[in-house]
Design an enzyme around this catalytic site. Structure first.
Site, PDB file in Angstrom:
ATOM      1  N   GLU A  48     -41.686  23.780  29.328  1.00 12.04           N
ATOM      2  CA  GLU A  48     -42.726  23.234  28.445  1.00 12.04           C
ATOM      3  C   GLU A  48     -43.783  24.330  28.329  1.00 12.04           C
ATOM      4  O   GLU A  48     -44.447  24.669  29.312  1.00 12.04           O
ATOM      5  CB  GLU A  48     -43.317  21.956  29.047  1.00 12.04           C
ATOM      6  N   ASP A  59     -56.833  18.917  28.591  1.00 14.25           N
ATOM      7  CA  ASP A  59     -56.567  19.671  29.809  1.00 14.25           C
ATOM      8  C   ASP A  59     -57.778  19.787  30.722  1.00 14.25           C
ATOM      9  O   ASP A  59     -58.918  19.869  30.266  1.00 14.25           O
ATOM     10  CB  ASP A  59     -56.068  21.075  29.448  1.00 14.25           C
TER      11      ASP A  59
END
Length: 262
Positions: A48, A59
């Protein structure tokens, strides 16, 4: 087919998928390629790969920092060059992209998916695009035979989970917790109910992400019914802590992966 082949092989051997996340081009394109080769050699199930973005809202600080490091020299042209290089290095491993919507839309949706196909990419997950906006990308994904992956969040309604399960291809990204990415000491939530609901709607494998940093987390995820895990922050932290020693970085990555796969 690569995801299907991967999951069939893992199922045959009663193993969990282990998919690492790293930001493409972190800390630079040359070392990024060495990191990704190390991951493949270490036996990960799939990759990924994040595309660096200036405002990675999903994030936590570790992965945000990796975006900033990569952005010092990143460009979409260089991203696609490296992706082609990775695919040439290994023809069989599934490769997924994790991107923010602005990157894809500013590049041009159809052009982005066409380039992804050209590079041998198998899937795309858009971190900040709600399922309700899926029609903006799904035609291009289908046209270029790219699997579109959607996120199942812990607070999603049964109706939303049905939509995620129905429309996700390749796998479903089930969040182990709300909030942003980041390594955890313990898996805070029992995700068995959400995974059970997803599996009731679709046979598509469900992978657990957010907070995966220890082998016991994978054991816990398996007990919850997950088909595998995605691990990002713990791995990106190794990169961050060894920026001045490439050999140590690659050895520690190898050791970390070896301790997680079983």
């Amino acid at each position: 087919m690569r995801y299907q082949n991967m999951f069939e092989t893992l199922k045959k051997h009663e193993k969990m998928a282990f998919i690492p996340f790293v930001t493409l081009g972190d800390p630079n394109y040359e070392l990024s390629f060495e990191i990704i080769k190390t991951l493949i050699i270490s036996g990960v199930s799939a990759l990924e790969l994040g595309l660096a973005f200036s405002d990675p809202v999903a994030d936590g600080i570790t992965i945000q920092a990796s975006h900033l490091r990569a952005l010092k020299h990143a460009s979409m042209a260089k991203n696609f060059q490296l992706l082609k290089k990775i695919r040439d290095y290994n023809h069989n491993i599934p490769i997924g992209l994790l991107a923010y919507a602005n990157l894809i839309f500013s590049y041009g949706v159809d052009g982005f998916y066409a380039q992804a196909k050209e590079c041998g990419i198998d899937s795309v997950l858009i971190a900040d695009m709600p399922l309700i906006e899926k029609e903006l990308v799904i035609k291009s994904a289908q046209k270029h035979q790219i699997k579109q992956i959607f996120i199942a969040s812990p607070n999603a309604s049964s109706k939303d989970l049905e939509q995620v399960a129905t429309h996700s291809q390749g796998y479903i990204y089930a969040l182990a917790r709300s909030g942003v990415t980041g390594a955890s000491r313990i898996l805070e939530n029992d995700s068995s109910a959400i995974i059970k609901t997803l599996k009731a709607f679709s046979p598509t494998p469900a992978l657990l992400g957010f907070g995966i940093s220890k082998k016991e987390h994978i054991t816990n995820a398996k007990g919850m019914g997950a088909d595998g895990v995605i691990c990002g922050s713990a791995l990106v932290k190794i990169i961050e802590e060894n920026l001045n020693n490439e050999n140590a970085m690659l050895e520690k990555i190898k050791g970390f992966i070896g301790g997680m796969i079983f």
